[in-house]
Design a protein around this motif. Structure first.
Motif: not given
Length: 140
Positions: A109-113, A115-122, A126-127, A129-137
């Motif tokens: 899921r993380m890889i599919s999302e 955008g292949h842009g810059r690190i600051c937008d990766c 982001e995921a 750095a913030d476990h809350g952005r993950c979908m499951g356990d």
């Protein structure tokens, strides 16, 4: 058979430091020494070490292997306890497989999302750095 620790390592596929460790924790009996103070091993130790190595390859814990070795010394005893150890190990393996499948799904899921842009937008960074952005356990 009267072989050195190096030859034992070669025949069993277990490294010398690991053999010494197994001796230290009592999984493998301390070997008798030659006049030159070298450890000497026989077929019994080769067979026992192969059993230990194969058990470790299958993921059995040291204490389970210790119990299995003790039980194998009583060939006429019931194998109920051996079966129980193997069943408990299977439950743990299935739990780990489930956890790894959840981990795989989250990484996909993380890889599919991404955008292949810059690190600051990766989105991956982001995921992470913030476990809350993950979908499951997916704790491993």
């Amino acid at each position: 058979m009267n072989i050195s620790i190096g030859e034992l390592a070669k025949r069993s596929g277990v490294k010398v430091p690991t053999i010494r460790y197994y001796e230290q924790i009592g999984l493998l009996s301390s070997a008798p020494r030659s006049e030159g103070n070298q450890r000497r091993y026989g077929k019994t130790e080769v067979d026992r070490l192969n059993f230990i190595r194969h058990s470790r390859e299958l993921g059995f814990e040291i204490e389970d292997i210790r119990e299995l070795l003790a039980m194998s010394a009583e060939p006429q005893a019931s194998c109920h306890q051996v079966d129980s150890i193997a069943r408990n190990h299977l439950v743990e393996v299935e739990r780990r497989i489930e956890s790894l499948m959840a981990l795989r799904a989250e990484l996909e899921r993380m890889i599919s999302e991404c955008g292949h842009g810059r690190i600051c937008d990766c989105q991956i960074v982001e995921a992470l750095a913030d476990h809350g952005r993950c979908m499951g356990d997916h704790k491993h």
